[in-house]
Design an enzyme around this catalytic site. Sequence first.
Site, PDB file in Angstrom:
ATOM      1  N   LYS A   1      -4.542  30.340  18.199  1.00  0.00           N
ATOM      2  CA  LYS A   1      -3.141  30.691  18.474  1.00  0.00           C
ATOM      3  C   LYS A   1      -2.581  29.759  19.553  1.00  0.00           C
ATOM      4  O   LYS A   1      -3.341  29.045  20.221  1.00  0.00           O
ATOM      5  CB  LYS A   1      -3.056  32.146  18.929  1.00  0.00           C
ATOM      6  CG  LYS A   1      -3.790  32.437  20.236  1.00  0.00           C
ATOM      7  CD  LYS A   1      -3.856  33.931  20.520  1.00  0.00           C
ATOM      8  CE  LYS A   1      -4.623  34.196  21.804  1.00  0.00           C
ATOM      9  NZ  LYS A   1      -4.837  35.631  22.030  1.00  0.00           N
TER      10      LYS A   1
ATOM     11  N   ARG B   1      -1.651  48.108  24.286  1.00  0.00           N
ATOM     12  CA  ARG B   1      -0.741  47.053  23.869  1.00  0.00           C
ATOM     13  C   ARG B   1      -0.417  47.317  22.403  1.00  0.00           C
ATOM     14  O   ARG B   1       0.623  47.867  22.093  1.00  0.00           O
ATOM     15  CB  ARG B   1      -1.430  45.698  24.093  1.00  0.00           C
ATOM     16  CG  ARG B   1      -0.532  44.626  24.623  1.00  0.00           C
ATOM     17  CD  ARG B   1      -1.298  43.397  25.065  1.00  0.00           C
ATOM     18  NE  ARG B   1      -2.325  42.927  24.135  1.00  0.00           N
ATOM     19  CZ  ARG B   1      -2.998  41.786  24.250  1.00  0.00           C
ATOM     20  NH1 ARG B   1      -2.757  40.992  25.261  1.00  0.00           N
ATOM     21  NH2 ARG B   1      -3.918  41.443  23.375  1.00  0.00           N
TER      22      ARG B   1
ATOM     23  N   TYR C   1       8.542  17.913  49.088  1.00  0.00           N
ATOM     24  CA  TYR C   1       9.636  18.886  49.255  1.00  0.00           C
ATOM     25  C   TYR C   1       9.220  19.995  50.208  1.00  0.00           C
ATOM     26  O   TYR C   1       8.119  20.548  50.106  1.00  0.00           O
ATOM     27  CB  TYR C   1      10.001  19.519  47.906  1.00  0.00           C
ATOM     28  CG  TYR C   1      10.750  18.601  46.981  1.00  0.00           C
ATOM     29  CD1 TYR C   1      12.030  18.149  47.302  1.00  0.00           C
ATOM     30  CD2 TYR C   1      10.196  18.213  45.774  1.00  0.00           C
ATOM     31  CE1 TYR C   1      12.724  17.306  46.440  1.00  0.00           C
ATOM     32  CE2 TYR C   1      10.884  17.381  44.902  1.00  0.00           C
ATOM     33  CZ  TYR C   1      12.143  16.932  45.237  1.00  0.00           C
ATOM     34  OH  TYR C   1      12.823  16.109  44.390  1.00  0.00           O
TER      35      TYR C   1
ATOM     36  N   MET D   1       8.408  17.660  40.219  1.00  0.00           N
ATOM     37  CA  MET D   1       8.549  17.653  38.758  1.00  0.00           C
ATOM     38  C   MET D   1       7.685  16.565  38.112  1.00  0.00           C
ATOM     39  O   MET D   1       7.047  16.791  37.093  1.00  0.00           O
ATOM     40  CB  MET D   1      10.016  17.447  38.378  1.00  0.00           C
ATOM     41  CG  MET D   1      10.244  17.506  36.879  1.00  0.00           C
ATOM     42  SD  MET D   1      11.955  17.196  36.418  1.00  0.00           S
ATOM     43  CE  MET D   1      12.703  18.780  36.721  1.00  0.00           C
TER      44      MET D   1
HETATM   45  C1  LIG Z   1      -6.250  35.751  22.225  1.00  0.00           C
HETATM   46  C2  LIG Z   1      -7.101  36.787  21.598  1.00  0.00           C
HETATM   47  C3  LIG Z   1      -8.497  36.622  21.529  1.00  0.00           C
HETATM   48  C4  LIG Z   1      -9.214  35.468  22.208  1.00  0.00           C
HETATM   49  O1  LIG Z   1      -9.376  35.768  23.574  1.00  0.00           O
HETATM   50  P1  LIG Z   1     -10.136  34.780  24.578  1.00  0.00           P
HETATM   51  O2  LIG Z   1     -10.141  35.497  25.866  1.00  0.00           O
HETATM   52  O3  LIG Z   1      -9.338  33.526  24.628  1.00  0.00           O
HETATM   53  O4  LIG Z   1     -11.486  34.560  24.005  1.00  0.00           O
HETATM   54  C5  LIG Z   1      -9.226  37.562  20.846  1.00  0.00           C
HETATM   55  N1  LIG Z   1      -8.626  38.629  20.267  1.00  0.00           N
HETATM   56  C6  LIG Z   1      -7.297  38.831  20.333  1.00  0.00           C
HETATM   57  C7  LIG Z   1      -6.704  40.032  19.703  1.00  0.00           C
HETATM   58  C8  LIG Z   1      -6.495  37.935  21.002  1.00  0.00           C
HETATM   59  O5  LIG Z   1      -5.178  38.132  21.076  1.00  0.00           O
END
Ligand SMILES: *Cc1c(COP(=O)(O)O)cnc(C)c1O
Length: 361
Positions: free
Chosen positions: A35, A131, A254, A302
């Site tokens: 993802k 969630r 800065y 930046m």
């Molecule tokens: C992102 C995600 C993972 C992977 O998690 P990591 O901590 O990066 O290994 C696994 N399961 C779900 C549902 C996720 O959203």
Amino acid sequence: MPRPIRASIDLEALRHNYLLARQRAGSARALAVVKANAYGHGIGRAIQALGGVADGFALLDLDEARALREAGITKPIVLLEGFFEPADLSDVQALGLTPAIHSEAQLVMLERAALAGPVDVLVKINTGMNRLGFTADTFAPALARLKAVPAVRGITLMTHFAHADDEVGVAGQLARFRQISAGLDCPVSLSNSAALLRFPKAAGQLVRPGIMLYGGSPMPELQSAEAIGLRPVMTLSSEIIGVQEISVGERVGYGGTFVADGPTRVGVVACGYADGYPRHAPTGTPILVGGRRTRTLGRVSMDMLACDLSHLPEAGVGTPVNLWGDGLAADEVAAAAGTISYELFCALAPRVPVSVRGAGA
Ligand SMILES: *Cc1c(COP(=O)(O)O)cnc(C)c1O
């Protein structure tokens, strides 16, 4: 000459890390979580490295799933948030995707869709993350309705741990999962990277490692990526493009947050927050100059940041700098900046040129 910042993605390290995850998973299959554009590494590059070895993939976007199928990936592709509207279901079916089903709204869409062919699904159970997912009260009727949808074929039960990386651990959520799923003969998918590494017995039939594939430790306070046997995949590098010699009391950057307590040789690096380097990284964040470790000075701008060359007399304009990756774990930089390596990787900015290396590159 282009600005010297660049990111290098090591495909062989990515493959090594995946194979390590799968080895830790025992007999479970391992979905490579790709993802967020493969955690900022580029989903096309991840597929180049993992297409031939991964048991399957997990992501969020239909477009990314389509790109995987177009790249010739025939393995399972899981949509971790499932689908979002009825029109998505024809793509799910046409592309042969495996959606997570986590809500009443999705159930209704499935029931009304009259899908022709078989669809495999993951049913998400909320065991405490609060969630996504069905609860102890809503799960049983949801499962019954899913089983009544003629197109639904394989059903895998899934949950996600909130504390796999900390001292709370997974026992409480695991107990709740077992209670809710008691008596059901379905494969289960439980573990992210942290759970896979720390609680291998909880792996189930399908694990979902993400960050560890990219060489980040899922629990850097407990165990470094190197100690786990992971290799860095993304190296962010640049060069020194300017040097200033300042005396005691002079300031850098800065807001002048760094004040020299003696004669200080300051190197200016072509890397800033518009490249994805965390602006919150304070003075003292580790950085490699010419392969030697030193510290950042003052605020990140930046397009630039400053570092301490006082003990590195040989360093000057043109000296290579690694911000993270080879020789300096992203986890260390992230910790100094009060974040996690996930965020550093995902924040790599589009303006940074990327090259690939390693077998298959
Ligand atoms: C992102 C995600 C993972 C992977 O998690 P990591 O901590 O990066 O290994 C696994 N399961 C779900 C549902 C996720 O959203």
